[in-house]
Motif scaffolding. Structure first.
Motif, PDB file in Angstrom:
ATOM      1  N   GLY A  22       0.389  27.451  54.191  1.00 18.90           N
ATOM      2  CA  GLY A  22       1.325  26.678  54.784  1.00 18.90           C
ATOM      3  C   GLY A  22       1.787  25.964  54.352  1.00 18.90           C
ATOM      4  O   GLY A  22       2.809  25.571  54.244  1.00 18.90           O
ATOM      5  N   VAL A  23       1.084  25.420  52.789  1.00 18.01           N
ATOM      6  CA  VAL A  23       1.506  25.148  51.589  1.00 18.01           C
ATOM      7  C   VAL A  23       2.985  25.767  50.967  1.00 18.01           C
ATOM      8  O   VAL A  23       4.136  25.214  51.092  1.00 18.01           O
ATOM      9  N   ASP A  24       2.941  27.011  51.117  1.00 10.32           N
ATOM     10  CA  ASP A  24       3.993  27.356  50.242  1.00 10.32           C
ATOM     11  C   ASP A  24       5.365  27.652  51.047  1.00 10.32           C
ATOM     12  O   ASP A  24       6.276  27.244  50.689  1.00 10.32           O
ATOM     13  N   TYR A  25       4.777  27.666  52.372  1.00 10.53           N
ATOM     14  CA  TYR A  25       5.581  27.974  53.367  1.00 10.53           C
ATOM     15  C   TYR A  25       6.452  26.590  54.278  1.00 10.53           C
ATOM     16  O   TYR A  25       7.730  27.227  54.005  1.00 10.53           O
ATOM     17  N   GLY A  26       5.833  25.640  54.039  1.00  7.10           N
ATOM     18  CA  GLY A  26       6.382  24.275  53.526  1.00  7.10           C
ATOM     19  C   GLY A  26       7.059  24.618  53.164  1.00  7.10           C
ATOM     20  O   GLY A  26       7.878  23.369  53.671  1.00  7.10           O
ATOM     21  N   ALA A  27       7.004  24.730  51.328  1.00  4.66           N
ATOM     22  CA  ALA A  27       7.765  24.216  50.774  1.00  4.66           C
ATOM     23  C   ALA A  27       9.012  25.140  50.549  1.00  4.66           C
ATOM     24  O   ALA A  27      10.598  24.892  50.156  1.00  4.66           O
ATOM     25  N   GLY A  28       9.169  26.483  50.839  1.00  5.18           N
ATOM     26  CA  GLY A  28       9.943  26.909  51.354  1.00  5.18           C
ATOM     27  C   GLY A  28      10.781  26.465  52.767  1.00  5.18           C
ATOM     28  O   GLY A  28      12.424  26.794  52.681  1.00  5.18           O
ATOM     29  N   PHE A  29      10.230  25.980  53.124  1.00  9.18           N
ATOM     30  CA  PHE A  29      11.436  25.518  54.791  1.00  9.18           C
ATOM     31  C   PHE A  29      12.243  24.580  53.932  1.00  9.18           C
ATOM     32  O   PHE A  29      13.356  23.832  54.143  1.00  9.18           O
ATOM     33  N   LEU A  97      10.451  39.670  52.340  1.00  5.84           N
ATOM     34  CA  LEU A  97      11.521  39.434  51.646  1.00  5.84           C
ATOM     35  C   LEU A  97      11.192  38.091  51.469  1.00  5.84           C
ATOM     36  O   LEU A  97      11.543  37.448  49.976  1.00  5.84           O
ATOM     37  N   ARG A  98      10.390  36.861  51.551  1.00  8.89           N
ATOM     38  CA  ARG A  98      10.143  36.241  50.594  1.00  8.89           C
ATOM     39  C   ARG A  98       9.634  36.168  49.704  1.00  8.89           C
ATOM     40  O   ARG A  98       9.959  35.533  48.710  1.00  8.89           O
ATOM     41  N   GLY A  99       8.852  36.961  49.354  1.00  8.54           N
ATOM     42  CA  GLY A  99       7.839  36.954  47.945  1.00  8.54           C
ATOM     43  C   GLY A  99       9.393  37.806  47.362  1.00  8.54           C
ATOM     44  O   GLY A  99       8.955  37.434  45.740  1.00  8.54           O
ATOM     45  N   ALA A 100      10.033  38.636  47.943  1.00 12.88           N
ATOM     46  CA  ALA A 100      10.948  39.484  46.705  1.00 12.88           C
ATOM     47  C   ALA A 100      12.231  38.288  46.489  1.00 12.88           C
ATOM     48  O   ALA A 100      12.216  37.697  45.129  1.00 12.88           O
ATOM     49  N   GLY A 101      12.430  37.384  47.374  1.00 13.96           N
ATOM     50  CA  GLY A 101      13.651  36.675  46.892  1.00 13.96           C
ATOM     51  C   GLY A 101      12.988  35.335  46.236  1.00 13.96           C
ATOM     52  O   GLY A 101      13.661  35.087  44.935  1.00 13.96           O
ATOM     53  N   PHE A 102      11.733  34.612  45.594  1.00 15.66           N
ATOM     54  CA  PHE A 102      11.149  34.145  45.899  1.00 15.66           C
ATOM     55  C   PHE A 102      11.097  35.081  43.355  1.00 15.66           C
ATOM     56  O   PHE A 102      11.320  33.827  42.591  1.00 15.66           O
ATOM     57  N   ALA A 103      10.367  35.919  44.015  1.00 15.55           N
ATOM     58  CA  ALA A 103      10.598  36.521  42.353  1.00 15.55           C
ATOM     59  C   ALA A 103      11.528  36.452  42.018  1.00 15.55           C
ATOM     60  O   ALA A 103      11.275  36.734  40.388  1.00 15.55           O
ATOM     61  N   LEU A 104      12.463  37.262  42.878  1.00 23.96           N
ATOM     62  CA  LEU A 104      13.804  37.769  41.454  1.00 23.96           C
ATOM     63  C   LEU A 104      15.412  36.355  41.781  1.00 23.96           C
ATOM     64  O   LEU A 104      15.316  37.214  40.632  1.00 23.96           O
ATOM     65  N   ARG A 105      14.917  35.734  42.157  1.00 25.34           N
ATOM     66  CA  ARG A 105      15.799  34.660  42.304  1.00 25.34           C
ATOM     67  C   ARG A 105      15.925  33.608  40.839  1.00 25.34           C
ATOM     68  O   ARG A 105      17.053  33.116  40.567  1.00 25.34           O
ATOM     69  N   LYS A 106      14.809  33.689  40.247  1.00 22.98           N
ATOM     70  CA  LYS A 106      14.623  33.130  39.006  1.00 22.98           C
ATOM     71  C   LYS A 106      14.999  33.631  38.166  1.00 22.98           C
ATOM     72  O   LYS A 106      16.096  33.750  36.853  1.00 22.98           O
ATOM     73  N   ILE A 116      21.870  34.812  47.306  1.00 16.98           N
ATOM     74  CA  ILE A 116      21.611  35.512  48.430  1.00 16.98           C
ATOM     75  C   ILE A 116      20.160  36.078  48.371  1.00 16.98           C
ATOM     76  O   ILE A 116      18.971  35.697  49.207  1.00 16.98           O
ATOM     77  N   TYR A 117      19.411  35.966  47.146  1.00 18.98           N
ATOM     78  CA  TYR A 117      17.885  35.974  46.320  1.00 18.98           C
ATOM     79  C   TYR A 117      17.096  34.468  47.468  1.00 18.98           C
ATOM     80  O   TYR A 117      16.088  34.221  47.759  1.00 18.98           O
ATOM     81  N   GLY A 118      18.329  33.234  46.725  1.00 25.02           N
ATOM     82  CA  GLY A 118      16.885  31.927  47.202  1.00 25.02           C
ATOM     83  C   GLY A 118      17.679  31.581  48.991  1.00 25.02           C
ATOM     84  O   GLY A 118      16.220  30.934  49.926  1.00 25.02           O
ATOM     85  N   ALA A 119      18.052  31.946  50.272  1.00 15.56           N
ATOM     86  CA  ALA A 119      18.764  33.166  50.701  1.00 15.56           C
ATOM     87  C   ALA A 119      16.888  33.147  51.430  1.00 15.56           C
ATOM     88  O   ALA A 119      16.844  32.938  52.873  1.00 15.56           O
ATOM     89  N   MET A 120      17.227  34.452  50.888  1.00 20.38           N
ATOM     90  CA  MET A 120      16.003  35.326  51.094  1.00 20.38           C
ATOM     91  C   MET A 120      14.248  34.689  52.185  1.00 20.38           C
ATOM     92  O   MET A 120      14.064  34.715  52.761  1.00 20.38           O
ATOM     93  N   PHE A 121      14.630  33.998  50.329  1.00 23.68           N
ATOM     94  CA  PHE A 121      13.043  33.140  50.208  1.00 23.68           C
ATOM     95  C   PHE A 121      13.324  32.122  51.679  1.00 23.68           C
ATOM     96  O   PHE A 121      11.966  31.334  52.241  1.00 23.68           O
ATOM     97  N   ALA A 122      14.594  31.236  51.780  1.00 25.84           N
ATOM     98  CA  ALA A 122      14.133  29.852  52.156  1.00 25.84           C
ATOM     99  C   ALA A 122      14.058  30.212  53.581  1.00 25.84           C
ATOM    100  O   ALA A 122      13.226  29.376  54.446  1.00 25.84           O
TER     101      ALA A 122
END
Length: 339
Positions: A22-29, A97-106, A116-122
């Motif tokens: 939940g902490v991680d999902y909330g950070a993405g929110f 998609l969330r994991g891929a977005g977070f791993a690839l956007r940095k 695009i990757y940031g939107a996937m993650f968020a």
């Protein structure tokens, strides 16, 4: 007796995933609501650095939940994954998609690809907990009974939607509280007030949604509704409300670090309240714990596995979380931490 013990272990695993994940999902929110590239640069910088060391670890709890369901309660597993395959599939796609977005956007340097990757993650950080919440609501309502065929009627109703919204609000609350503390830890003073305000907003929304959820429920959820408004279930709901108020007070003071523990207590108490309200059923009022349990030898082995996990994996995770919250795992470059 063994089936009851395994059922409580399953509930504890759900609570652990709800709190850790939940902490991680909330950070993405909050990443989703941070704004454009310039406005959202600082909040997203903090979110990246706060999540990076441990965001993959929380999936351990999810795997443990699936194994416990599949092995310990095969009828329950078949029921849930048959009747609710669509929201579960959407949640699974969101996790990927969330994991891929977070791993690839940095590591991506092109702005368009980063967006695009940031939107996937968020976006996935919003949709995934929502669909997981609708599954909980469908189970609590009793609509996902053994033999039920998959349809939107099973999960697209008042109780499920409310459970999904409450799940999103709970993750947003956890994320904001932890990010408030992380902002202090990283000496990002401009972000302390930013996320403190969002902690208060999320707490208020969670309180309102919880009150609505207790009053506006699907008729099929009468068993769980009664459990949440009487006895141990009601006591746990009240305790969660008290912990929510304590968290809102702690994030404003010098002892904000304790707000992480009280915020986790809020979510853990809510999960516990659901478990107490639903007993003795896995699916109210059609499948009890004893009816859904596997063979007695299997349940005994599940208890042994749970003990082994508690002894060997539990302390390792505690040490990992402690190292992360104390800033040991990932030092922050001074140029990134500058206001």
């Amino acid at each position: 007796m063994t089936a009851t013990v395994v059922a409580w272990v399953l509930l504890l695993a759900v609570a652990a995933y709800a709190c850790g994940g939940g902490v991680d999902y909330g950070a993405g929110f909050w990443d989703l609501l941070a704004g454009g590239a310039d406005r959202g640069r600082r909040p997203r910088w903090l979110i990246d650095h706060a999540m990076a060391p441990v965001w993959e670890v929380n999936n351990v709890w999810l795997i443990f939940i699936v194994v416990l369901m599949w092995t310990g309660f095969p009828v329950f597993f078949q029921t849930v994954f048959t009747a609710l395959w669509l929201p579960l599939a959407l949640a699974a796609v969101g996790m990927v998609l969330r994991g891929a977005g977070f791993a690839l956007r940095k590591p991506t340097h092109r702005l368009a690809e980063r967006r695009i990757y940031g939107a996937m993650f968020a976006v996935s950080s919003l949709l995934t907990p929502f669909f997981l919440g609708t599954v909980i609501g469908a189970v609590a309502s009793g609509r996902a009974a053994p033999g039920t065929t998959a349809s939107t009627d099973v999960w697209a109703h008042t109780t499920s939607v409310m459970a999904g919204l409450i799940t999103v609000a709970a993750t947003a609350f956890l994320g904001a509280v932890f990010l408030t503390v992380d902002a202090r830890r990283f000496e990002a003073h401009d972000l302390v007030g930013y996320f403190r305000l969002r902690s208060w907003i999320a707490a208020a929304v969670l309180l309102v949604l919880g009150a609505i959820g207790l009053t506006v429920t699907d008729p099929h959820a009468s068993h769980v509704h009664h459990g949440l408004t009487h006895g141990a279930g009601l006591a746990l709901v009240i305790a969660a409300a008290v912990a929510l108020a304590v968290t809102a007070w702690l994030v404003a003071g010098p002892a904000a670090g304790w707000a992480r523990y009280s915020s986790v207590a809020v979510v853990a108490l809510l999960v516990a309240a659901w478990g107490f309200a639903q007993r003795p059923y896995l699916v109210p009022t059609s499948l009890t714990v004893q009816q859904g349990a596997g063979a007695s030898a299997t349940m005994q082995w599940m208890i042994i596995v749970a003990v082994v996990a508690l002894v060997f994996i539990g302390p390792a995770l505690v040490v990992l979380y402690r190292l992360d919250t104390h800033g040991v795992l990932q030092p922050v470059p001074e140029e990134d931490g500058a206001e």
